[in-house]
Each structure stands twice: as structure tokens, then as C-alpha cells.
Design a protein around this motif. Structure first.
Motif, PDB file in Angstrom:
ATOM      1  N   VAL A  15      -0.063   7.178   9.239  1.00  0.00           N
ATOM      2  CA  VAL A  15      -0.870   6.074   9.778  1.00  0.00           C
ATOM      3  C   VAL A  15      -1.644   5.387   8.659  1.00  0.00           C
ATOM      4  O   VAL A  15      -2.332   6.037   7.873  1.00  0.00           O
ATOM      5  CB  VAL A  15      -1.850   6.590  10.859  1.00  0.00           C
ATOM      6  N   GLY A  16      -1.529   4.048   8.609  1.00  0.00           N
ATOM      7  CA  GLY A  16      -2.257   3.259   7.626  1.00  0.00           C
ATOM      8  C   GLY A  16      -3.410   2.504   8.276  1.00  0.00           C
ATOM      9  O   GLY A  16      -3.291   2.051   9.415  1.00  0.00           O
ATOM     10  N   LEU A  17      -4.516   2.375   7.559  1.00  0.00           N
ATOM     11  CA  LEU A  17      -5.673   1.630   8.047  1.00  0.00           C
ATOM     12  C   LEU A  17      -5.630   0.205   7.501  1.00  0.00           C
ATOM     13  O   LEU A  17      -5.053  -0.045   6.444  1.00  0.00           O
ATOM     14  CB  LEU A  17      -6.966   2.311   7.616  1.00  0.00           C
ATOM     15  N   PRO A  18      -6.256  -0.753   8.205  1.00  0.00           N
ATOM     16  CA  PRO A  18      -6.315  -2.124   7.692  1.00  0.00           C
ATOM     17  C   PRO A  18      -6.976  -2.167   6.310  1.00  0.00           C
ATOM     18  O   PRO A  18      -7.901  -1.400   6.041  1.00  0.00           O
ATOM     19  CB  PRO A  18      -7.174  -2.861   8.727  1.00  0.00           C
ATOM     20  N   LYS A  19      -6.521  -3.063   5.454  1.00  0.00           N
ATOM     21  CA  LYS A  19      -7.042  -3.136   4.082  1.00  0.00           C
ATOM     22  C   LYS A  19      -8.519  -3.476   4.020  1.00  0.00           C
ATOM     23  O   LYS A  19      -9.240  -2.981   3.180  1.00  0.00           O
ATOM     24  CB  LYS A  19      -6.252  -4.155   3.273  1.00  0.00           C
ATOM     25  N   LEU A  20      -8.996  -4.328   4.887  1.00  0.00           N
ATOM     26  CA  LEU A  20     -10.385  -4.767   4.840  1.00  0.00           C
ATOM     27  C   LEU A  20     -11.265  -3.981   5.796  1.00  0.00           C
ATOM     28  O   LEU A  20     -12.293  -4.444   6.241  1.00  0.00           O
ATOM     29  CB  LEU A  20     -10.474  -6.264   5.159  1.00  0.00           C
ATOM     30  N   TYR A  21     -10.869  -2.763   6.090  1.00  0.00           N
ATOM     31  CA  TYR A  21     -11.584  -1.949   7.057  1.00  0.00           C
ATOM     32  C   TYR A  21     -12.932  -1.480   6.509  1.00  0.00           C
ATOM     33  O   TYR A  21     -13.011  -0.937   5.413  1.00  0.00           O
ATOM     34  CB  TYR A  21     -10.734  -0.742   7.448  1.00  0.00           C
ATOM     35  N   ASP A  22     -13.986  -1.701   7.278  1.00  0.00           N
ATOM     36  CA  ASP A  22     -15.322  -1.219   6.930  1.00  0.00           C
ATOM     37  C   ASP A  22     -15.578   0.089   7.676  1.00  0.00           C
ATOM     38  O   ASP A  22     -15.502   0.133   8.908  1.00  0.00           O
ATOM     39  CB  ASP A  22     -16.407  -2.230   7.335  1.00  0.00           C
ATOM     40  N   ILE A  23     -15.866   1.133   6.943  1.00  0.00           N
ATOM     41  CA  ILE A  23     -16.140   2.429   7.572  1.00  0.00           C
ATOM     42  C   ILE A  23     -17.493   2.350   8.266  1.00  0.00           C
ATOM     43  O   ILE A  23     -18.483   1.934   7.665  1.00  0.00           O
ATOM     44  CB  ILE A  23     -16.115   3.562   6.532  1.00  0.00           C
ATOM     45  N   PRO A  24     -17.537   2.736   9.545  1.00  0.00           N
ATOM     46  CA  PRO A  24     -18.808   2.680  10.269  1.00  0.00           C
ATOM     47  C   PRO A  24     -19.792   3.738   9.764  1.00  0.00           C
ATOM     48  O   PRO A  24     -19.407   4.647   9.033  1.00  0.00           O
ATOM     49  CB  PRO A  24     -18.405   2.958  11.722  1.00  0.00           C
ATOM     50  N   PRO A  25     -21.054   3.619  10.180  1.00  0.00           N
ATOM     51  CA  PRO A  25     -22.061   4.604   9.764  1.00  0.00           C
ATOM     52  C   PRO A  25     -21.652   6.025  10.156  1.00  0.00           C
ATOM     53  O   PRO A  25     -21.014   6.253  11.175  1.00  0.00           O
ATOM     54  CB  PRO A  25     -23.319   4.176  10.522  1.00  0.00           C
ATOM     55  N   ARG A  26     -22.047   6.975   9.324  1.00  0.00           N
ATOM     56  CA  ARG A  26     -21.719   8.387   9.556  1.00  0.00           C
ATOM     57  C   ARG A  26     -22.188   8.846  10.940  1.00  0.00           C
ATOM     58  O   ARG A  26     -21.517   9.624  11.605  1.00  0.00           O
ATOM     59  CB  ARG A  26     -22.374   9.232   8.454  1.00  0.00           C
ATOM     60  N   GLU A  27     -23.349   8.369  11.368  1.00  0.00           N
ATOM     61  CA  GLU A  27     -23.890   8.760  12.678  1.00  0.00           C
ATOM     62  C   GLU A  27     -22.897   8.410  13.795  1.00  0.00           C
ATOM     63  O   GLU A  27     -22.675   9.198  14.711  1.00  0.00           O
ATOM     64  CB  GLU A  27     -25.222   8.070  12.913  1.00  0.00           C
ATOM     65  N   TYR A  28     -22.305   7.235  13.723  1.00  0.00           N
ATOM     66  CA  TYR A  28     -21.322   6.821  14.731  1.00  0.00           C
ATOM     67  C   TYR A  28     -20.095   7.730  14.675  1.00  0.00           C
ATOM     68  O   TYR A  28     -19.605   8.184  15.712  1.00  0.00           O
ATOM     69  CB  TYR A  28     -20.900   5.363  14.515  1.00  0.00           C
ATOM     70  N   ASN A  50       5.355  -0.013  11.562  1.00  0.00           N
ATOM     71  CA  ASN A  50       5.184   0.742  10.313  1.00  0.00           C
ATOM     72  C   ASN A  50       3.996   1.702  10.390  1.00  0.00           C
ATOM     73  O   ASN A  50       3.584   2.252   9.380  1.00  0.00           O
ATOM     74  CB  ASN A  50       5.013  -0.220   9.139  1.00  0.00           C
ATOM     75  N   TYR A  51       3.435   1.843  11.575  1.00  0.00           N
ATOM     76  CA  TYR A  51       2.299   2.733  11.858  1.00  0.00           C
ATOM     77  C   TYR A  51       0.999   2.290  11.189  1.00  0.00           C
ATOM     78  O   TYR A  51       0.131   3.098  10.899  1.00  0.00           O
ATOM     79  CB  TYR A  51       2.601   4.185  11.508  1.00  0.00           C
ATOM     80  N   LYS A  52       0.848   0.998  10.958  1.00  0.00           N
ATOM     81  CA  LYS A  52      -0.421   0.466  10.449  1.00  0.00           C
ATOM     82  C   LYS A  52      -1.278   0.067  11.649  1.00  0.00           C
ATOM     83  O   LYS A  52      -0.824  -0.648  12.539  1.00  0.00           O
ATOM     84  CB  LYS A  52      -0.196  -0.743   9.556  1.00  0.00           C
ATOM     85  N   VAL A  53      -2.513   0.532  11.652  1.00  0.00           N
ATOM     86  CA  VAL A  53      -3.428   0.269  12.759  1.00  0.00           C
ATOM     87  C   VAL A  53      -3.795  -1.218  12.777  1.00  0.00           C
ATOM     88  O   VAL A  53      -4.145  -1.786  11.747  1.00  0.00           O
ATOM     89  CB  VAL A  53      -4.718   1.116  12.633  1.00  0.00           C
ATOM     90  N   PHE A  54      -3.688  -1.833  13.960  1.00  0.00           N
ATOM     91  CA  PHE A  54      -4.165  -3.201  14.111  1.00  0.00           C
ATOM     92  C   PHE A  54      -5.687  -3.189  14.016  1.00  0.00           C
ATOM     93  O   PHE A  54      -6.341  -2.263  14.503  1.00  0.00           O
ATOM     94  CB  PHE A  54      -3.744  -3.794  15.467  1.00  0.00           C
ATOM     95  N   GLU A  55      -6.257  -4.206  13.393  1.00  0.00           N
ATOM     96  CA  GLU A  55      -7.700  -4.272  13.203  1.00  0.00           C
ATOM     97  C   GLU A  55      -8.429  -4.134  14.539  1.00  0.00           C
ATOM     98  O   GLU A  55      -8.096  -4.809  15.517  1.00  0.00           O
ATOM     99  CB  GLU A  55      -8.082  -5.599  12.540  1.00  0.00           C
ATOM    100  N   GLY A  56      -9.387  -3.232  14.580  1.00  0.00           N
ATOM    101  CA  GLY A  56     -10.181  -3.020  15.788  1.00  0.00           C
ATOM    102  C   GLY A  56      -9.483  -2.196  16.860  1.00  0.00           C
ATOM    103  O   GLY A  56      -9.942  -2.143  17.993  1.00  0.00           O
ATOM    104  N   GLN A  57      -8.387  -1.509  16.493  1.00  0.00           N
ATOM    105  CA  GLN A  57      -7.604  -0.803  17.501  1.00  0.00           C
ATOM    106  C   GLN A  57      -7.444   0.689  17.220  1.00  0.00           C
ATOM    107  O   GLN A  57      -6.438   1.282  17.593  1.00  0.00           O
ATOM    108  CB  GLN A  57      -6.221  -1.465  17.633  1.00  0.00           C
ATOM    109  N   GLY A  58      -8.437   1.301  16.563  1.00  0.00           N
ATOM    110  CA  GLY A  58      -8.392   2.748  16.455  1.00  0.00           C
ATOM    111  C   GLY A  58      -8.660   3.335  15.085  1.00  0.00           C
ATOM    112  O   GLY A  58      -8.467   4.531  14.889  1.00  0.00           O
TER     113      GLY A  58
END
Length: 83
Positions: A15-28, A50-58
Motif C-alpha cells: 500500500v502506497g500513501l499519497p505523496k503530499l500526505y500530512d501525518i495527523p497529530p500523534r494524539e489523533y 496499484n494499491y495507492k491510497v486515494f487522498e482522504g481515503q484511509g
């Protein structure tokens, strides 16, 4: 062009993450981790063929599942078709 969908258990290692993905706060992430430990995965992630996550989808679920040592994750895989 159309889209086809299928549900699947897919390997987290693929599984690949979106390139511009912002990691949320650790608390979340910690709250999500507790929820996924207690209840399991409530919603599938949504990925392309290709198993890349759509932005905002997981993306957060993928991060937490990896932290929990899961080998697979439930996903809706979206395929482009020529129909």
C-alpha cells in the motif's frame, strides 16, 4: 472510461500513501489505534489498482495498521475500465 470496484484484503507492504500526505497529530493516531485495537477496522481504505491510497481515503488507517503489526488491510480497489 468507467470504474469497477472490488473488496479485498491487501498486503500492507504493497500500500502506497499519497505523496503530499500530512501525518495527523500523534494524539489523533493514538485514538485511532485504540479504536482499531478494540473494534478492528470499521471502514475499508480506498485504493487504485496499484494499491495507492486515494487522498482522504484511509491513510491514517494504513499508518495505524502498520504500527499494530497487521499484515493485511481491508480495501475497496478501484479499477479504470475502457467501457
Amino acid at each position: 472510461m468507467g470504474k469497477n470496484f472490488r473488496s479485498a484484503q491487501i498486503p500492507l507492504s504493497m500500500v502506497g500513501l499519497p505523496k503530499l500526505y500530512d501525518i495527523p497529530p500523534r494524539e489523533y493516531l493514538d485514538k485511532l489505534k485504540h479504536s482499531m485495537q478494540s473494534l478492528g477496522q470499521m471502514l475499508p481504505i480506498v485504493v487504485d489498482e496499484n494499491y495507492k491510497v486515494f487522498e482522504g481515503q484511509g491513510s491514517q488507517r494504513v499508518i495505524v495498521a502498520r504500527e499494530l503489526g497487521w499484515e493485511t488491510i481491508r480495501a475497496t480497489v478501484v479499477y479504470e475500465t475502457n467501457i
